[in-house]
Scaffold this motif. Structure first.
Motif, mmCIF file in Angstrom:
data_model
loop_
_atom_site.group_PDB
_atom_site.id
_atom_site.type_symbol
_atom_site.label_atom_id
_atom_site.label_comp_id
_atom_site.label_asym_id
_atom_site.label_seq_id
_atom_site.Cartn_x
_atom_site.Cartn_y
_atom_site.Cartn_z
ATOM 1 N N TRP A 1 0.808 -1.342 -0.093
ATOM 2 C CA TRP A 1 0.072 0.189 0.105
ATOM 3 C C TRP A 1 0.895 1.182 -0.090
ATOM 4 N N GLY A 2 2.103 1.392 0.123
ATOM 5 C CA GLY A 2 2.853 2.565 0.320
ATOM 6 C C GLY A 2 3.466 2.746 1.651
ATOM 7 N N ILE A 3 4.242 4.106 1.741
ATOM 8 C CA ILE A 3 4.849 4.597 2.868
ATOM 9 C C ILE A 3 3.949 4.919 4.045
ATOM 10 N N TYR A 4 2.960 5.514 3.774
ATOM 11 C CA TYR A 4 2.050 6.256 4.411
ATOM 12 C C TYR A 4 1.347 5.042 5.502
ATOM 13 N N VAL A 5 0.760 4.092 4.444
ATOM 14 C CA VAL A 5 0.004 2.894 5.298
ATOM 15 C C VAL A 5 0.988 2.238 6.113
ATOM 16 N N ALA A 6 2.161 1.940 5.537
ATOM 17 C CA ALA A 6 3.299 1.001 6.276
ATOM 18 C C ALA A 6 3.493 1.879 7.471
ATOM 19 N N THR A 7 3.733 3.039 7.291
ATOM 20 C CA THR A 7 3.989 3.820 8.699
ATOM 21 C C THR A 7 3.226 3.862 9.740
ATOM 22 N N ALA A 8 1.921 3.885 9.323
ATOM 23 C CA ALA A 8 0.650 3.626 10.247
ATOM 24 C C ALA A 8 0.528 2.178 10.901
ATOM 25 N N VAL A 9 0.882 1.112 9.983
ATOM 26 C CA VAL A 9 0.759 -0.052 10.369
ATOM 27 C C VAL A 9 2.172 -0.415 11.489
ATOM 28 N N ALA A 10 3.304 0.432 11.062
ATOM 29 C CA ALA A 10 4.425 0.244 11.950
ATOM 30 C C ALA A 10 4.108 0.795 13.385
ATOM 31 N N ILE A 11 3.224 2.005 13.485
ATOM 32 C CA ILE A 11 3.220 2.528 14.970
ATOM 33 C C ILE A 11 1.912 1.413 15.387
ATOM 34 N N ALA A 12 1.020 0.988 14.797
ATOM 35 C CA ALA A 12 -0.011 0.254 15.369
ATOM 36 C C ALA A 12 0.802 -1.096 15.944
ATOM 37 N N ALA A 13 1.532 -1.570 15.194
ATOM 38 C CA ALA A 13 2.200 -2.853 15.306
ATOM 39 C C ALA A 13 3.325 -2.769 16.622
ATOM 40 N N THR A 14 3.853 -1.590 16.590
ATOM 41 C CA THR A 14 4.750 -1.709 17.967
ATOM 42 C C THR A 14 3.850 -1.381 18.923
ATOM 43 N N ILE A 15 2.594 -0.644 18.961
ATOM 44 C CA ILE A 15 1.979 -0.597 20.075
ATOM 45 C C ILE A 15 1.354 -1.710 20.554
ATOM 46 N N VAL A 16 1.024 -2.566 19.607
ATOM 47 C CA VAL A 16 0.351 -3.888 19.808
ATOM 48 C C VAL A 16 1.527 -4.874 20.429
ATOM 49 N N LEU B 1 21.254 6.960 6.611
ATOM 50 C CA LEU B 1 20.608 8.182 6.215
ATOM 51 C C LEU B 1 21.215 8.423 4.726
ATOM 52 N N TRP B 2 22.522 7.836 4.753
ATOM 53 C CA TRP B 2 23.177 7.770 3.219
ATOM 54 C C TRP B 2 22.342 7.055 2.275
ATOM 55 N N VAL B 3 21.572 5.773 2.877
ATOM 56 C CA VAL B 3 20.733 4.856 1.849
ATOM 57 C C VAL B 3 19.318 5.992 1.551
ATOM 58 N N ALA B 4 18.751 6.478 2.783
ATOM 59 C CA ALA B 4 17.424 7.084 2.549
ATOM 60 C C ALA B 4 17.608 8.435 1.545
ATOM 61 N N TYR B 5 19.028 9.041 1.623
ATOM 62 C CA TYR B 5 19.263 10.238 0.746
ATOM 63 C C TYR B 5 19.612 10.051 -0.874
ATOM 64 N N ARG B 6 20.285 8.742 -0.902
ATOM 65 C CA ARG B 6 20.880 8.336 -2.112
ATOM 66 C C ARG B 6 20.070 7.529 -2.899
ATOM 67 N N PHE B 7 19.120 7.045 -2.205
ATOM 68 C CA PHE B 7 18.270 5.901 -3.223
ATOM 69 C C PHE B 7 16.813 6.294 -2.905
ATOM 70 N N ASP B 8 15.975 5.548 -3.701
ATOM 71 C CA ASP B 8 14.476 5.683 -3.811
ATOM 72 C C ASP B 8 14.184 4.952 -2.491
ATOM 73 N N THR B 9 12.784 5.321 -2.090
ATOM 74 C CA THR B 9 12.133 4.670 -0.900
ATOM 75 C C THR B 9 12.216 3.327 -0.983
ATOM 76 N N ASP B 10 11.829 2.923 -2.058
ATOM 77 C CA ASP B 10 11.693 1.091 -2.203
ATOM 78 C C ASP B 10 13.042 0.690 -1.830
ATOM 79 N N THR B 11 14.253 1.333 -2.239
ATOM 80 C CA THR B 11 15.655 0.617 -2.017
ATOM 81 C C THR B 11 15.821 0.669 -0.466
ATOM 82 N N TRP B 12 15.511 1.997 -0.066
ATOM 83 C CA TRP B 12 15.507 2.497 1.687
ATOM 84 C C TRP B 12 14.747 1.248 2.483
ATOM 85 N N VAL B 13 13.596 0.987 2.041
ATOM 86 C CA VAL B 13 12.699 -0.147 2.853
ATOM 87 C C VAL B 13 13.480 -1.389 2.484
ATOM 88 N N ASN B 14 13.990 -1.971 1.553
ATOM 89 C CA ASN B 14 14.529 -3.257 1.194
ATOM 90 C C ASN B 14 15.754 -3.117 2.359
#
Length: 185
Positions: free
Chosen positions: A20-35, A135-148
């Protein structure tokens, strides 16, 4: 089971991002950490300070990501967490004269003081380097690469560091056999 529980939020983040993309994934990460924290609290009655810290960081940076609709904040989250952990080890050693690595592992392993000190410095350096690398990966590569990288690279580097640490420690761990080697029949 504990290992799966520790990686539960990041695995769900990865799956949600790919689906679903970065924003849904972020919400899922917050919820999963709370759980995760709720489960630990109700199941074991205790949550480690680092787990509370991780919850605070994901809620803060994940929340900022969702409110601002900017993935920059979530990309900073691992770096902040790494630097907080490394900073705690550094401050513990330099300011409080306390080796937090020894406090965590000292009951399981008997090591000389210089080895504990080296271990503390190694973890401090590792966390600092991981923060920079994120930070190097986050700013040098796309979001998909950063997530991987976040899932596979981060966990892979952590595993490699733990194996290297185990090899280092194996040279210094005292043998549990109280019989002297030359006193065998």
């Amino acid at each position: 089971m504990k290992l799966l529980l520790d990686f539960f939020p990041i695995i769900l983040f990865f799956v949600a991002f790919k689906t679903w993309g970065i924003y849904v994934a972020t919400a899922v990460a917050i919820a999963a950490t709370i759980v995760q924290i709720a489960y630990l609290h109700f199941r074991h009655g205790k949550v480690e300070p680092m787990q509370w810290l991780s919850l605070g960081v994901i809620v803060l940076f994940g929340g900022a990501t969702l409110l601002a609709q900017s993935e920059t904040f979530i990309k900073w989250k691992p770096t902040v967490l790494y630097w907080l952990m490394g900073g705690a080890l550094l401050v513990g050693q330099l300011v409080f004269r306390k080796n937090f690595i020894q406090s965590l592992m000292g009951a399981q392993v008997d090591l000389p003081a210089p080895v504990w000190r080296n271990l503390n410095w190694a973890w401090t350096a590792f966390f600092a380097a991981m923060g920079v690398l994120n930070l190097w990966v986050a700013y040098r590569f796309d979001t998909d690469t950063w997530v991987n990288f976040k899932l596979f690279g981060g966990i892979g580097l952590m595993l490699a560091f733990v194996v290297a640490q185990a090899l280092y420690l194996s040279r210094h761990i005292k043998d549990g056999d109280p019989t002297p080697k030359d006193a065998q029949p």
